[in-house]
Write an enzyme that holds these catalytic residues in place. Structure first.
Site, PDB file in Angstrom:
ATOM      1  N   GLY A 133       0.774  -1.224   0.000  1.00 57.50           N
ATOM      2  CA  GLY A 133       0.000   0.000   0.000  1.00 57.50           C
ATOM      3  C   GLY A 133       0.805   1.273   0.000  1.00 57.50           C
ATOM      4  O   GLY A 133       1.977   1.298  -0.369  1.00 57.50           O
ATOM      5  N   SER A 134       0.157   2.307   0.467  1.00 61.13           N
ATOM      6  CA  SER A 134       0.632   3.679   0.384  1.00 61.13           C
ATOM      7  C   SER A 134       1.907   3.935   1.178  1.00 61.13           C
ATOM      8  O   SER A 134       2.129   3.359   2.242  1.00 61.13           O
ATOM      9  CB  SER A 134      -0.465   4.605   0.909  1.00 61.13           C
ATOM     10  OG  SER A 134       0.007   5.922   1.042  1.00 61.13           O
TER      11      SER A 134
END
Length: 137
Positions: A64-65
Site C-alpha cells: 500500500g501507500s
C-alpha cells in the site's frame, strides 16, 4: 526448556521481547490498522480485531501507500506499536516506518517464521545482532 535461535537480516536495529502475533496476510498500515488504538480494523484481514501493541508482529510484507511509514510512526507515538516486526521479505514502506520509529525489524529468517512460530509464543528479536530467539517452548 528449549530455546531456538534463528539468524536473520537486520532492517531496523534494536532488541525487543514479546508475544508473537502471526498474520499470513500482507499488511497495509494505512487503512488496515487504527493508529490511535493499534487494532487491525480491516474486516477482510487475517488478524482483524487484534491489537498489535507490544506484539512481535509477523507478516509476509507490507503493502500500500507510502503514508504507511508515517502510520507506523504514529502507532509508536501513541504507544500502540508492535514491540518488533518480522517479515518474510521487507519492503521500503515498512522498513522506513520501523527505522523512524525505532522498532526492531528483521526479515529473511533462516527458518520460515510461519512454520516455527505460533500465536502467543515468547520471542526475542535482536536485530542489532541479527537473530531471533524462540523462548522456552
Amino acid at each position: 526448556m528449549v530455546t531456538i535461535k534463528i539468524e536473520c537480516r537486520t532492517i531496523a536495529r534494536g532488541v525487543a521481547e514479546g508475544e508473537v502475533l502471526l498474520s499470513e496476510d500482507a499488511l497495509s498500515f494505512l487503512g488496515n490498522v487504527d493508529p490511535k488504538t493499534g487494532v487491525v480494523v480491516d474486516p477482510g484481514h487475517a488478524i482483524y480485531g487484534e491489537c498489535i501493541r507490544d506484539k512481535i508482529l509477523v507478516f509476509p510484507h507490507g503493502k500500500g501507500s507510502t503514508v504507511g511509514s508515517y502510520v507506523i510512526y504514529q502507532l509508536k507515538k501513541n504507544n500502540v506499536s508492535p514491540a518488533a516486526m518480522i517479515n518474510i521479505d521487507s519492503e521500503p514502506i515498512v522498513a522506513v516506518g520501523a527505522i523512524i520509529s525505532d522498532i526492531p525489524l528483521v526479515d529473511r529468517l533462516d527458518k520460515d517464521p510461519f512454520t516455527i512460530f505460533k500465536n502467543g509464543d515468547r520471542v526475542k528479536v535482536d536485530s542489532t545482532s541479527g537473530f531471533v530467539e524462540l523462548m522456552d517452548r
